[in-house]
Design a protein around this motif. Structure first.
Motif, PDB file in Angstrom:
ATOM      1  N   VAL A  65      43.387  36.099  40.443  1.00  0.00           N
ATOM      2  CA  VAL A  65      42.180  35.466  39.886  1.00  0.00           C
ATOM      3  C   VAL A  65      41.139  36.414  39.971  1.00  0.00           C
ATOM      4  O   VAL A  65      41.223  37.311  40.893  1.00  0.00           O
ATOM      5  CB  VAL A  65      41.738  34.288  40.453  1.00  0.00           C
ATOM      6  CG1 VAL A  65      42.843  33.129  40.457  1.00  0.00           C
ATOM      7  CG2 VAL A  65      41.687  34.152  41.953  1.00  0.00           C
ATOM      8  N   SER A  66      39.989  36.131  39.290  1.00  0.00           N
ATOM      9  CA  SER A  66      39.046  37.040  39.343  1.00  0.00           C
ATOM     10  C   SER A  66      38.215  36.917  40.554  1.00  0.00           C
ATOM     11  O   SER A  66      38.285  35.659  41.191  1.00  0.00           O
ATOM     12  CB  SER A  66      38.265  36.841  37.993  1.00  0.00           C
ATOM     13  OG  SER A  66      37.385  35.680  38.052  1.00  0.00           O
ATOM     14  N   GLU A  67      37.116  37.359  40.825  1.00  0.00           N
ATOM     15  CA  GLU A  67      36.090  37.479  41.913  1.00  0.00           C
ATOM     16  C   GLU A  67      35.455  36.129  41.563  1.00  0.00           C
ATOM     17  O   GLU A  67      35.067  35.330  42.413  1.00  0.00           O
ATOM     18  CB  GLU A  67      35.101  38.301  41.923  1.00  0.00           C
ATOM     19  CG  GLU A  67      35.856  39.913  42.393  1.00  0.00           C
ATOM     20  CD  GLU A  67      36.009  39.760  43.930  1.00  0.00           C
ATOM     21  OE1 GLU A  67      35.537  38.791  44.702  1.00  0.00           O
ATOM     22  OE2 GLU A  67      36.444  40.906  44.534  1.00  0.00           O
ATOM     23  N   GLY A  68      35.071  36.027  40.443  1.00  0.00           N
ATOM     24  CA  GLY A  68      34.167  34.841  40.070  1.00  0.00           C
ATOM     25  C   GLY A  68      35.058  33.405  40.224  1.00  0.00           C
ATOM     26  O   GLY A  68      34.720  32.370  40.741  1.00  0.00           O
ATOM     27  N   VAL A  69      36.273  33.391  39.765  1.00  0.00           N
ATOM     28  CA  VAL A  69      37.135  32.207  39.865  1.00  0.00           C
ATOM     29  C   VAL A  69      37.552  31.961  41.445  1.00  0.00           C
ATOM     30  O   VAL A  69      37.361  30.780  41.731  1.00  0.00           O
ATOM     31  CB  VAL A  69      38.423  32.468  39.152  1.00  0.00           C
ATOM     32  CG1 VAL A  69      39.533  31.304  39.468  1.00  0.00           C
ATOM     33  CG2 VAL A  69      38.312  32.334  37.704  1.00  0.00           C
ATOM     34  N   LEU A  70      37.600  33.067  42.051  1.00  0.00           N
ATOM     35  CA  LEU A  70      37.863  32.754  43.691  1.00  0.00           C
ATOM     36  C   LEU A  70      36.586  32.268  44.412  1.00  0.00           C
ATOM     37  O   LEU A  70      36.768  31.312  45.251  1.00  0.00           O
ATOM     38  CB  LEU A  70      38.175  34.028  44.169  1.00  0.00           C
ATOM     39  CG  LEU A  70      39.176  33.784  45.665  1.00  0.00           C
ATOM     40  CD1 LEU A  70      40.568  33.298  45.286  1.00  0.00           C
ATOM     41  CD2 LEU A  70      39.086  35.083  46.461  1.00  0.00           C
ATOM     42  N   ALA A  71      35.414  32.742  43.925  1.00  0.00           N
ATOM     43  CA  ALA A  71      34.110  32.025  44.518  1.00  0.00           C
ATOM     44  C   ALA A  71      33.874  30.677  43.989  1.00  0.00           C
ATOM     45  O   ALA A  71      33.323  30.029  44.779  1.00  0.00           O
ATOM     46  CB  ALA A  71      33.050  33.047  44.127  1.00  0.00           C
ATOM     47  N   ALA A  72      34.474  30.175  42.820  1.00  0.00           N
ATOM     48  CA  ALA A  72      34.154  29.025  42.605  1.00  0.00           C
ATOM     49  C   ALA A  72      35.000  28.130  43.137  1.00  0.00           C
ATOM     50  O   ALA A  72      34.848  26.791  43.420  1.00  0.00           O
ATOM     51  CB  ALA A  72      34.427  28.740  40.837  1.00  0.00           C
ATOM     52  N   MET A  73      36.210  28.634  43.521  1.00  0.00           N
ATOM     53  CA  MET A  73      37.267  27.812  44.625  1.00  0.00           C
ATOM     54  C   MET A  73      36.807  27.487  45.826  1.00  0.00           C
ATOM     55  O   MET A  73      37.282  26.611  46.549  1.00  0.00           O
ATOM     56  CB  MET A  73      38.634  28.439  44.570  1.00  0.00           C
ATOM     57  CG  MET A  73      39.296  28.621  43.389  1.00  0.00           C
ATOM     58  SD  MET A  73      40.889  29.394  43.505  1.00  0.00           S
ATOM     59  CE  MET A  73      41.547  29.447  42.009  1.00  0.00           C
ATOM     60  N   ALA A  74      36.225  28.582  46.322  1.00  0.00           N
ATOM     61  CA  ALA A  74      35.811  28.325  47.947  1.00  0.00           C
ATOM     62  C   ALA A  74      34.474  27.793  48.470  1.00  0.00           C
ATOM     63  O   ALA A  74      33.790  27.446  47.567  1.00  0.00           O
ATOM     64  CB  ALA A  74      35.611  30.074  48.247  1.00  0.00           C
ATOM     65  N   ASP A  75      34.415  27.642  49.636  1.00  0.00           N
ATOM     66  CA  ASP A  75      33.196  26.988  50.101  1.00  0.00           C
ATOM     67  C   ASP A  75      32.165  28.200  50.767  1.00  0.00           C
ATOM     68  O   ASP A  75      31.140  27.663  50.533  1.00  0.00           O
ATOM     69  CB  ASP A  75      33.678  26.118  51.481  1.00  0.00           C
ATOM     70  CG  ASP A  75      32.785  25.320  52.297  1.00  0.00           C
ATOM     71  OD1 ASP A  75      31.938  24.604  51.620  1.00  0.00           O
ATOM     72  OD2 ASP A  75      32.442  25.936  53.583  1.00  0.00           O
ATOM     73  N   THR A  76      32.764  29.152  51.022  1.00  0.00           N
ATOM     74  CA  THR A  76      31.902  30.587  51.135  1.00  0.00           C
ATOM     75  C   THR A  76      31.477  31.145  49.972  1.00  0.00           C
ATOM     76  O   THR A  76      32.111  31.029  48.896  1.00  0.00           O
ATOM     77  CB  THR A  76      32.570  31.308  52.166  1.00  0.00           C
ATOM     78  OG1 THR A  76      33.954  31.576  51.724  1.00  0.00           O
ATOM     79  CG2 THR A  76      33.002  30.463  53.582  1.00  0.00           C
ATOM     80  N   VAL A  77      30.444  32.056  50.219  1.00  0.00           N
ATOM     81  CA  VAL A  77      29.987  32.614  49.286  1.00  0.00           C
ATOM     82  C   VAL A  77      30.856  34.033  48.896  1.00  0.00           C
ATOM     83  O   VAL A  77      31.128  34.273  47.861  1.00  0.00           O
ATOM     84  CB  VAL A  77      28.433  33.246  49.392  1.00  0.00           C
ATOM     85  CG1 VAL A  77      28.070  34.125  48.309  1.00  0.00           C
ATOM     86  CG2 VAL A  77      27.594  31.815  49.661  1.00  0.00           C
TER      87      VAL A  77
END
Length: 258
Positions: A65-77
Motif C-alpha cells: 500500500v502507499s504511505e497515505g493508505v497505511l497512515a489512514a489505517m494506523a493509530d499513529t502518525v
C-alpha cells in the motif's frame, strides 16, 4: 482498519492493530498464526530483510500500500512502513493457574494504556508466567498498550475480564501467595528479608490514581509498600510494579540456586 482503534470494533471482530516493525517482527516470531493481514509500503518492506524472511517462513503474504493508505489505517502518525491486523489470543485464567506458575501479575482497574503496556513488558522481562487483567482494566489490545509492550504481548499468556475475588481464590488454590502493592502496606524490606518473596507469587496492582480499594486489599495475603528513600512524593505505578516483579524474580532465582 482504522476502526480497530476503537474498543467496540476490536470486541466485535476479535482483531487488533499491530503498527511498526517491532510489533510485526515479534508477532511473526512468536505467534505468526495470529496475523490475519499484513500491509507494507514498498520502502518499508525493503528495509527489513528479517521481517521479509519471517513472513515467508510463516507463509504470511504482504499487501503493498502507499504511505497515505497505511497512515489512514494506523493509530499513529508514522507507522514506519509496516502494519498488521492480528487476531486476539487471550488465555483463560484457569489455564494459566493450571500451569503451576511461579510468578503472575494481576492488574485490577488499571486505566492508563501506557502503564498497562509497561507492566506487561516488565512482567515479561522479570520472567513472569502470565498477566491477568481484572475489573475494568484497559483493553490489552488497545493500540497504545500494544505499542508500550514492545512485543511482550506475544511472549506470555494474558487473560482478560476476570473477576478479582475468583481470580485470587484460584491463585491460592494454585499455590500462589497474593501480594498487593499499596502505600498503606507493610515494610517491603522486612518482607524481603523474611523470605516472603521466595515462593510462588501473584502480585496485585491497582488503579493509578486510587490504588486498590479496601475490599481488594483485604483479599491479599500480604500488603507491601515500597520505601521512598529520596524526596520523591511517590513512584509511577508501572515503575513500582517493575520493582516488585523484579524483587520477586531475584528472590525466587536466588532460592532455587540455594
Amino acid at each position: 482498519m482504522a476502526k480497530l482503534t476503537k474498543r467496540s470494533a476490536r470486541s466485535d471482530t476479535g482483531l487488533f492493530l499491530l503498527e511498526g516493525p517491532q510489533a510485526v517482527r515479534e508477532a511473526l516470531a512468536y505467534k505468526p498464526d495470529a496475523i490475519a493481514e499484513l500491509f507494507a509500503t514498498p520502502t518499508g518492506w525493503e528495509k527489513h530483510a528479517d521481517i521479509r524472511a519471517a513472513a515467508v517462513e510463516a507463509q504470511v503474504e504482504v499487501q503493498y500500500v502507499s504511505e497515505g493508505v497505511l497512515a489512514a489505517m494506523a493509530d499513529t502518525v508514522t507507522p514506519q512502513g509496516l502494519l498488521a491486523v492480528a487476531r486476539q489470543t487471550p488465555t483463560a485464567v484457569k489455564d494459566i493457574l493450571a500451569s503451576s506458575p511461579m510468578l503472575v501479575t494481576i492488574c485490577q482497574e488499571i486505566r492508563d494504556p501506557g502503564n498497562l503496556g509497561t507492566i506487561i513488558r516488565a512482567s515479561d522481562a522479570a520472567g513472569a508466567d502470565a498477566v491477568i487483567l481484572t475489573g475494568r482494566t484497559v483493553d490489552p489490545y488497545n493500540p497504545k498498550v500494544v505499542r508500550s509492550t514492545t512485543g511482550s504481548l506475544f511472549h506470555l499468556p494474558i487473560a482478560v475480564g476476570g473477576e478479582l475475588p475468583l481470580v485470587l481464590e484460584g491463585a491460592r488454590e494454585a499455590g500462589l501467595t497474593v501480594l498487593a502493592a499499596d502505600v498503606k502496606g507493610d515494610d517491603f524490606i522486612e518482607a524481603r528479608s523474611s523470605g516472603t518473596l521466595e515462593g510462588p507469587t501473584a502480585w496485585l496492582f491497582g488503579n493509578e490514581a486510587h490504588g486498590l480499594e479496601e475490599w481488594s486489599l483485604n483479599l491479599a495475603d500480604h500488603v507491601l509498600k515500597l520505601p521512598i528513600f529520596g524526596r520523591a512524593e511517590s513512584l509511577n505505578l508501572a515503575t513500582a510494579a517493575s520493582v516488585c516483579l523484579y524483587e520477586s524474580a531475584f528472590a525466587q532465582h536466588a532460592a532455587r540456586r540455594g
